[in-house]
Design an enzyme around this catalytic site. Structure first.
Site, PDB file in Angstrom:
ATOM      1  N   CYS A   1      -6.007   4.177  -3.494  1.00  0.00           N
ATOM      2  CA  CYS A   1      -6.077   2.753  -3.129  1.00  0.00           C
ATOM      3  C   CYS A   1      -7.253   2.002  -3.739  1.00  0.00           C
ATOM      4  CB  CYS A   1      -6.197   2.582  -1.613  1.00  0.00           C
ATOM      5  SG  CYS A   1      -4.977   3.422  -0.631  1.00  0.00           S
TER       6      CYS A   1
ATOM      7  N   HIS B   1      -9.570  -3.211  -1.632  1.00  0.00           N
ATOM      8  CA  HIS B   1      -9.568  -2.172  -0.602  1.00  0.00           C
ATOM      9  C   HIS B   1     -10.530  -2.524   0.526  1.00  0.00           C
ATOM     10  CE1 HIS B   1      -8.953   1.843   1.006  1.00  0.00           C
ATOM     11  NE2 HIS B   1     -10.253   1.954   1.148  1.00  0.00           N
TER      12      HIS B   1
ATOM     13  N   ASP C   1       0.524   0.046  -4.997  1.00  0.00           N
ATOM     14  CA  ASP C   1      -0.740   0.323  -5.708  1.00  0.00           C
ATOM     15  C   ASP C   1      -0.775   1.686  -6.409  1.00  0.00           C
ATOM     16  OD1 ASP C   1      -1.037   1.664  -3.272  1.00  0.00           O
ATOM     17  OD2 ASP C   1      -3.064   0.916  -2.883  1.00  0.00           O
ATOM     18  N   HIS C   2       0.166   2.572  -6.112  1.00  0.00           N
ATOM     19  CA  HIS C   2       0.347   3.859  -6.810  1.00  0.00           C
ATOM     20  C   HIS C   2       1.570   4.520  -6.204  1.00  0.00           C
ATOM     21  CE1 HIS C   2      -1.377   5.303  -3.116  1.00  0.00           C
ATOM     22  NE2 HIS C   2      -2.434   4.542  -3.332  1.00  0.00           N
TER      23      HIS C   2
ATOM     24  N   ASP D   1       0.819  -1.213   0.000  1.00  0.00           N
ATOM     25  CA  ASP D   1       0.000   0.000   0.000  1.00  0.00           C
ATOM     26  C   ASP D   1       0.857   1.268   0.000  1.00  0.00           C
ATOM     27  OD1 ASP D   1      -2.380   1.319  -0.038  1.00  0.00           O
ATOM     28  OD2 ASP D   1      -3.058   0.653   1.939  1.00  0.00           O
ATOM     29  N   ASP D   2       0.688   2.096  -1.022  1.00  0.00           N
ATOM     30  CA  ASP D   2       1.323   3.420  -1.088  1.00  0.00           C
ATOM     31  C   ASP D   2       2.844   3.369  -1.209  1.00  0.00           C
ATOM     32  OD1 ASP D   2      -1.319   4.115  -0.625  1.00  0.00           O
ATOM     33  OD2 ASP D   2      -0.872   5.719   0.772  1.00  0.00           O
TER      34      ASP D   2
HETATM   35 CA   LIG Z   1      -2.761   2.823  -1.660  1.00  0.00          CA
END
Ligand SMILES: [Ca+2]
Length: 449
Positions: A53, A107, A294-295, A14-15
């Site tokens: 997300c 998510h 995810d980004h 995540d992130d």
């Molecule tokens: Ca994320």
């Protein structure tokens, strides 16, 4: 059905931004993801479809791209937005795979769950628990707005005091169980850090000295960029000690960067435990490992924090694929996007390609990472559509009638940090027209030959 289809170990982080050792930016300590990258293929230019997300995950897991009204924000539910499209784990399950979800994969953990997973998705957070996962009372959980406390926490605790350590332990248990199975399996182990708040055991904070923590050298709106390219980082503003508006004081910004590094190193260690166990169990040869952030994430670049924008820093994300003992491939500079992950995994495992998929398998790049590939990849943030080519990142915003209201263009050959928007320079009209034409023509037109 062939018994020798490869397994899939699917690792969303995540992130996670591509500032890992393997990306040639040495400040973060990530030996485990670096090793995975050395043993497989690391994609230098992988782009998320949506920099948030919920939407990026819904898009990747259904293989469908965002539109103006689909896959828009963090609260996206794939089940609602994608009209019941066959999800990636559902497709694997339909073809005899045992599919397991540990941690944060979709998510919302119940999104598409019954049809996607062979067993109920597992998550370490107890019912009614706080996903922010503070372990120290002094962090002030619940005192900021919307339930947040401090934006980071440094506690002298073992790895499994936080959720990611527990997710690694659960996934390791599942690996041992799956190793006994006759048929193939698809294990998703989704890690929660380095998402805010940057809570990580002290030993990971201690990996960095003050000199290792630098602030972004471009904390300003790019020259000539439209105001709508910017935002007020609402996700971070809710945390205790963050000013309601204006920039972060330098000392706080340094703590934030340090915390992001610590949280990344913490998750990297959990990824390492999982990969070590896969290898120890002798499963490496017949397992495809896919790790993806995810980004991207803004660590103060352009004065922005979090994601939620069309800058390269938020759209470009880590992607590493290791299949068996492929060993020692160079990194791939090819443009790939997250809509490609679903068809790639079908390709590598011999599964048929569902008709609804909107990406292209990049399996050929695993054998030849430098070959000719896509002309362009596409991302979207609300009404802003971006196209990335070898040289440019171009974004245009349209009104409800489809008329372009704002645009920005960055030349990565001359300005990789995106500090000067050149879309309105008269000499660039042809480039703008060409890139706008790529957006109008759509993803189908930019597929590999
Ligand atoms: Ca994320």
């Amino acid at each position: 059905m062939p018994a020798d289809r490869p397994n899939v170990l699917f690792i969303p982080v995540d992130d996670l931004r591509p500032q890992l050792g393997c990306y040639g930016r040495s400040r973060m300590v990530t030996p485990n993801i670096d090793r995975l990258a050395r043993e497989g293929v690391m994609f230098e230019r992988a782009y998320c479809q949506v920099p948030v997300c919920g939407a990026t995950r819904a898009s990747l897991l259904t293989g469908i791209r965002p539109t103006r009204g689909r896959f828009v924000d963090f609260a996206t539910w794939a089940d609602e937005d994608a009209s019941g499209a066959l999800t990636m784990p559902e497709h694997f399950r339909d073809h005899g795979y045992l599919t397991i979800s540990d941690g944060k994969v979709f998510h919302h953990r119940t999104d598409c769950a019954e049809r996607s997973w062979s067993e109920d998705p597992w998550h370490p957070m107890p019912a009614g628990g706080d996903w922010r996962n503070y372990v120290l009372a002094e962090s002030g959980a619940g005192q900021g707005s919307r339930g947040a406390g401090k934006p980071f926490e440094c506690a002298d605790v073992p790895d499994n005091a936080y959720y990611d350590g527990q997710i690694a332990e659960r996934a390791i248990r599942d690996l041992n169980r799956l190793a006994q199975e006759d048929g193939p399996w698809f294990l998703a182990a989704g890690f929660l850090k380095p998402h805010l708040p940057f809570n990580a055991p002290k030993r990971y904070w201690d990996l960095y000295r003050p000199d290792d923590v630098n602030l972004a050298d471009n904390p300003y709106q790019p020259e000539g960029a439209p105001d709508r390219a910017m935002h007020n980082w609402g996700e971070l503003r809710q945390y205790l000690g963050i000013p309601a508006d204006g920039p972060l004081p330098d000392e706080l910004a340094r703590d934030m960067v340090h915390g992001y590094y610590a949280a990344t190193s913490y998750t990297d260690a959990q990824v390492g435990r999982l990969i070590d166990e896969l290898d120890r169990l002798g499963l490496a040869e017949n397992t495809v490992v896919v790790l993806w952030g995810d980004h991207g994430w803004q660590l103060g670049e352009h004065g922005l924090w979090c994601k939620h924008c069309n800058f390269d820093t938020s759209l470009n994300a880590p992607l590493v694929v290791r299949y068996g003992a492929m060993g020692g491939q160079p990194a791939s500079p090819a443009l790939v996007e997250f809509a490609d992950v679903y068809p790639t995994l079908c390709d590598l495992t011999g599964l048929p390609l569902p008709d609804h998929l909107e990406g292209s398998s990049f399996a050929p790049l695993l054998e030849d990472p430098g070959r000719e590939w896509k002309r362009a990849v596409f991302s979207r943030w609300h009404a802003g559509e971006s196209v990335r080519t070898d040289r440019y990142l171009y974004t245009e915003w349209t009104d409800d009638d489809g008329a372009v209201t704002d645009r920005m263009l960055y030349d990565h050959d001359l300005d990789a940090a995106e500090n000067r928007n050149i879309s309105e320079q008269p000499g660039n009209a042809d480039v703008v027209a060409e890139l706008s034409g790529l957006i109008a023509a759509g993803w189908q037109d930019s597929r590999p030959a």
